[in-house]
Enzyme design. Structure first.
Site, PDB file in Angstrom:
ATOM      1  N   LYS A  84      -2.531   3.419 -13.827  1.00  0.00           N
ATOM      2  CA  LYS A  84      -1.736   2.354 -13.198  1.00  0.00           C
ATOM      3  C   LYS A  84      -2.077   2.304 -11.717  1.00  0.00           C
ATOM      4  O   LYS A  84      -1.800   3.251 -10.975  1.00  0.00           O
ATOM      5  CB  LYS A  84      -0.241   2.620 -13.370  1.00  0.00           C
ATOM      6  CG  LYS A  84       0.602   1.563 -12.663  1.00  0.00           C
ATOM      7  CD  LYS A  84       2.011   2.037 -12.459  1.00  0.00           C
ATOM      8  CE  LYS A  84       2.814   1.211 -11.499  1.00  0.00           C
ATOM      9  NZ  LYS A  84       2.191   0.836 -10.240  1.00  0.00           N
ATOM     10  N   GLU A 142       0.803  15.159  -6.798  1.00  0.00           N
ATOM     11  CA  GLU A 142       0.202  15.262  -5.462  1.00  0.00           C
ATOM     12  C   GLU A 142       1.050  14.398  -4.546  1.00  0.00           C
ATOM     13  O   GLU A 142       1.028  13.163  -4.655  1.00  0.00           O
ATOM     14  CB  GLU A 142      -1.245  14.744  -5.477  1.00  0.00           C
ATOM     15  CG  GLU A 142      -2.204  15.584  -6.286  1.00  0.00           C
ATOM     16  CD  GLU A 142      -2.516  16.922  -5.639  1.00  0.00           C
ATOM     17  OE1 GLU A 142      -2.137  17.132  -4.474  1.00  0.00           O
ATOM     18  OE2 GLU A 142      -3.114  17.758  -6.317  1.00  0.00           O
ATOM     19  N   CYS A 185      -2.452  11.354   3.097  1.00  0.00           N
ATOM     20  CA  CYS A 185      -1.461  12.397   2.776  1.00  0.00           C
ATOM     21  C   CYS A 185      -1.688  13.633   3.621  1.00  0.00           C
ATOM     22  O   CYS A 185      -0.758  14.360   3.912  1.00  0.00           O
ATOM     23  CB  CYS A 185      -1.527  12.727   1.299  1.00  0.00           C
ATOM     24  SG  CYS A 185      -3.172  13.181   0.768  1.00  0.00           S
ATOM     25  N   GLU A 194       7.708  12.220   7.021  1.00  0.00           N
ATOM     26  CA  GLU A 194       6.356  11.690   6.902  1.00  0.00           C
ATOM     27  C   GLU A 194       6.366  10.222   7.333  1.00  0.00           C
ATOM     28  O   GLU A 194       7.195   9.452   6.864  1.00  0.00           O
ATOM     29  CB  GLU A 194       5.884  11.802   5.450  1.00  0.00           C
ATOM     30  CG  GLU A 194       4.447  11.364   5.273  1.00  0.00           C
ATOM     31  CD  GLU A 194       3.992  11.371   3.816  1.00  0.00           C
ATOM     32  OE1 GLU A 194       4.786  11.011   2.941  1.00  0.00           O
ATOM     33  OE2 GLU A 194       2.832  11.730   3.575  1.00  0.00           O
TER      34      GLU A 194
HETATM   35  P1  NAD Z   1       5.142   5.759  -4.224  1.00  0.00           P
HETATM   36  O1  NAD Z   1       5.637   7.052  -4.715  1.00  0.00           O
HETATM   37  O2  NAD Z   1       6.123   4.741  -3.776  1.00  0.00           O
HETATM   38  O3  NAD Z   1       4.244   5.006  -5.347  1.00  0.00           O
HETATM   39  C1  NAD Z   1       3.205   5.654  -6.057  1.00  0.00           C
HETATM   40  C2  NAD Z   1       3.085   5.044  -7.447  1.00  0.00           C
HETATM   41  O4  NAD Z   1       4.277   5.303  -8.209  1.00  0.00           O
HETATM   42  C3  NAD Z   1       2.912   3.526  -7.457  1.00  0.00           C
HETATM   43  O5  NAD Z   1       1.931   3.202  -8.428  1.00  0.00           O
HETATM   44  C4  NAD Z   1       4.291   3.011  -7.881  1.00  0.00           C
HETATM   45  O6  NAD Z   1       4.259   1.772  -8.548  1.00  0.00           O
HETATM   46  C5  NAD Z   1       4.747   4.103  -8.831  1.00  0.00           C
HETATM   47  N1  NAD Z   1       6.203   4.163  -9.044  1.00  0.00           N
HETATM   48  C6  NAD Z   1       7.186   3.821  -8.181  1.00  0.00           C
HETATM   49  N2  NAD Z   1       8.404   4.006  -8.748  1.00  0.00           N
HETATM   50  C7  NAD Z   1       8.197   4.494 -10.001  1.00  0.00           C
HETATM   51  C8  NAD Z   1       9.055   4.907 -11.083  1.00  0.00           C
HETATM   52  N3  NAD Z   1      10.378   4.845 -10.985  1.00  0.00           N
HETATM   53  N4  NAD Z   1       8.491   5.375 -12.218  1.00  0.00           N
HETATM   54  C9  NAD Z   1       7.150   5.458 -12.310  1.00  0.00           C
HETATM   55  N5  NAD Z   1       6.288   5.070 -11.333  1.00  0.00           N
HETATM   56  C10 NAD Z   1       6.790   4.593 -10.188  1.00  0.00           C
HETATM   57  O7  NAD Z   1       4.107   6.139  -3.091  1.00  0.00           O
HETATM   58  P2  NAD Z   1       3.642   5.239  -1.869  1.00  0.00           P
HETATM   59  O8  NAD Z   1       4.745   5.190  -0.888  1.00  0.00           O
HETATM   60  O9  NAD Z   1       3.014   3.992  -2.359  1.00  0.00           O
HETATM   61  O10 NAD Z   1       2.462   6.191  -1.322  1.00  0.00           O
HETATM   62  C11 NAD Z   1       2.590   7.022  -0.266  1.00  0.00           C
HETATM   63  C12 NAD Z   1       2.902   8.444  -0.695  1.00  0.00           C
HETATM   64  O11 NAD Z   1       1.810   9.011  -1.434  1.00  0.00           O
HETATM   65  C13 NAD Z   1       3.046   9.335   0.523  1.00  0.00           C
HETATM   66  O12 NAD Z   1       4.130  10.219   0.400  1.00  0.00           O
HETATM   67  C14 NAD Z   1       1.727  10.101   0.549  1.00  0.00           C
HETATM   68  O13 NAD Z   1       1.771  11.300   1.278  1.00  0.00           O
HETATM   69  C15 NAD Z   1       1.463  10.289  -0.888  1.00  0.00           C
HETATM   70  N6  NAD Z   1       0.043  10.625  -1.117  1.00  0.00           N
HETATM   71  C16 NAD Z   1      -0.278  11.887  -1.531  1.00  0.00           C
HETATM   72  C17 NAD Z   1      -1.622  12.249  -1.716  1.00  0.00           C
HETATM   73  C18 NAD Z   1      -2.002  13.638  -2.197  1.00  0.00           C
HETATM   74  O14 NAD Z   1      -3.106  13.783  -2.709  1.00  0.00           O
HETATM   75  N7  NAD Z   1      -1.167  14.650  -2.060  1.00  0.00           N
HETATM   76  C19 NAD Z   1      -2.617  11.319  -1.490  1.00  0.00           C
HETATM   77  C20 NAD Z   1      -2.251  10.049  -1.054  1.00  0.00           C
HETATM   78  C21 NAD Z   1      -0.913   9.712  -0.880  1.00  0.00           C
END
Ligand code: NAD
Length: 492
Positions: A176, A251, A285, A384
């Protein structure tokens, strides 16, 4: 208004339109530029069923591990060849500058090649069991259908660290894409198709978290979830997985400390800090967002950082001259502005930035920002941002630095800058983070595991060990004796 480019889902080997679409905004202008398909719960169900059928189909299940590896190699080669066009698409949809997207996508190909090479090195075990006449072997089998979910900031990369090991292990995947910046992953589906994966082995969809993400992560046919995103979504996903008991890799976010000691090379520290927080407009991240500086270095380093930050060329992300583009969404920029305001209200000092650049009122731009804090509980040191905001605090001793570094709910990455080798070793052991970079920052490789401690996540991606997550062990007992088993009801 010109007609908007329309993207499609990739389900069961076919490109499909959706019943509903949503607009994707160009972060450099704030204007809609494309239409993304919104997967319904029914679309998710079809994608998971396609993956479940492909998992058992001889076209995939009958391939040798070597043949699976060759497909991954081909995918890597095709991806490298398509890097320029995919980079332009990612830049358009996320605002990440073309200088970064081009190089990054070409390197992502290495992840597919690495896991392609690993596919036929995954071996079982022979157990010298404590029973006579028994041969016991352990087979590693694909775990099943994988639900892979990524955020918008590096979709192609974050997909590769999931798809690579999952496909090498023989799993099938429903991926997704995030609802923001989905274009490069939806386009990547065409490369998967061209590489020749059998229908249903890889399915790529997008949609909202609540409808599409929830349906996917709670689907009864999903055996494993590989998620990258924020900690709150991760908690929701763990609740969703109560429905299917899928094992989960998480992650998550970070507030990574960079420790700069007075004996460090100041130019090296300055370049690493600038790259660590302002690359990708801070939407990384592993952004080195908490700079802890030994007091004698504070003034000279802050002067250099301020001068360097103010020289960064902000502008059109598609121009090769641009050094920092916009944030991906207005929501991200507004959240950063709020956090800056609350940190200033709590006593932080603004060294530079903190506002929308006057020359870029449209789009989602934010100037490179540096805040100096006197108290470790200032909001900018704890939360963050996912934005180009560096929070700085001074320390006196190594012990103080370590306490500050570990004083966070996150534990993803960290940096230590010192010429003292013994100190580098001591701190590498003592810092609570999944990655410690010494005298460098933000380097990655397919060979090296990556992941966080504490609220930064669960499990590791990259390296050899991550392929094991996509397998399960089957124990096979073979009786090698020709003597019939004893009658269990006859006393001896
Ligand atoms: P997010 O958690 O809002 O979204 C990530 C994904 O989860 C999206 O595809 C979203 O549609 C989905 N999602 C949202 N609600 C959901 C639910 N209830 N059930 C299932 N799926 C759902 O993340 P974001 O704000 O778009 O991204 C930023 C975050 O990602 C930051 O915290 C960042 O640090 C983290 N990140 C971590 C890494 C790593 O490798 N550790 C890498 C990149 C980003």
């Amino acid at each position: 208004m010109p007609e908007l480019q329309k993207f499609q889902h990739y389900i069961g080997g076919a490109f499909e339109d959706a019943a509903e679409y949503f607009a994707s905004l160009d972060p450099a202008t704030g204007e809609p530029w494309a239409l993304m398909p919104a997967a319904s719960a029914q679309d998710v169900d079809r994608a998971v069923r396609a993956a479940a059928t492909a998992l058992r189909h001889p076209a995939w299940a009958g391939l040798t591990a070597t043949a699976r590896g060759r497909l991954l190699y081909r995918l890597g080669d095709l991806l490298a060849a398509a890097a320029p066009s995919l980079a332009a698409l990612e830049t358009r949809d996320t605002g990440k500058i073309i200088r970064e997207t081009g190089g990054q996508i070409a390197y992502i190909a290495e992840y597919y090649r690495y896991y392609g090479g690993l596919a036929d090195k995954l071996m079982g075990l022979y157990v010298p069991v404590d029973k006579p006449d028994m041969e016991v072997t352990l087979r590693r089998e694909p775990v099943g259908v994988v639900a892979a979910m990524v955020p918008w900031n590096s979709q192609l990369f974050l997909a590769a660290v999931k798809l690579g090991p999952a496909l090498a292990a023989g799993c099938t995947v429903v991926l997704k894409a995030a609802e923001d910046g989905a274009a490069p992953l939806l386009e990547f589906a065409r490369i998967v198709h061209e590489a020749g994966f059998p229908p249903g082995v890889v399915n790529i969809i997008t949609g909202t978290g609540v409808e599409c993400g929830q349906a996917l992560t709670s689907h009864p046919l999903v055996a494993r979830i590989a998620f990258t995103g924020g900690p709150e979504t991760a908690r929701q996903i763990l609740r969703n997985s109560a429905a299917n008991l899928a094992a989960t890799t998480l992650e998550l976010g970070g507030k990574s400390p960079v420790l700069a000691f007075a004996d460090a090379d100041i130019e090296n520290v300055c370049n690493a800090v600038i790259a660590g927080i302002f690359a990708a407009s801070g939407q990384s991240c592993v952004a080195g967002s908490r700079l802890l500086v030994q007091r004698p270095l504070l003034t000279p380093l802050l002067e250099r950082l301020k001068a360097r930050a103010e020289m960064i060329r902000i502008g059109d992300p598609a121009s090769p001259d641009t050094q920092m583009g916009p944030l991906a969404t207005a929501r991200q920029r507004d959240r950063a502005l709020d956090l800056i305001a609350s940190s200033l209200a709590e006593g932080a000092e603004l060294i530079t930035g903190g506002t929308v650049p006057a020359e870029h009122p449209e789009g989602f731009y934010l100037r490179p920002t540096i805040l100096l804090c006197a108290k470790p509980d200032t909001p900018c040191l704890r939360e963050e941002f996912f934005a180009p905001v560096l929070s700085v605090m001074a320390f006196d001793t190594e012990e103080d630095a370590l306490v500050l570094a570990n004083d966070s709910k996150f534990g993803l990455a960290s940096g230590v800058f010192t010429r003292d080798l013994a100190r580098a070793h001591r701190l590498s052991r003592a810092i609570h983070a999944g990655v410690v970079w010494v005298n460098t920052y933000r380097v990655i490789s397919p060979l090296v595991p990556f992941g966080g401690f504490k609220e930064s996540g669960l499990g590791r991606e990259g390296g050899i060990e991550s392929i094991l997550d996509y397998t399960r062990t089957k124990s096979i007992w073979i009786n090698t004796s020709d003597t019939p088993l004893p009658d269990p009801f006859v006393m001896r």
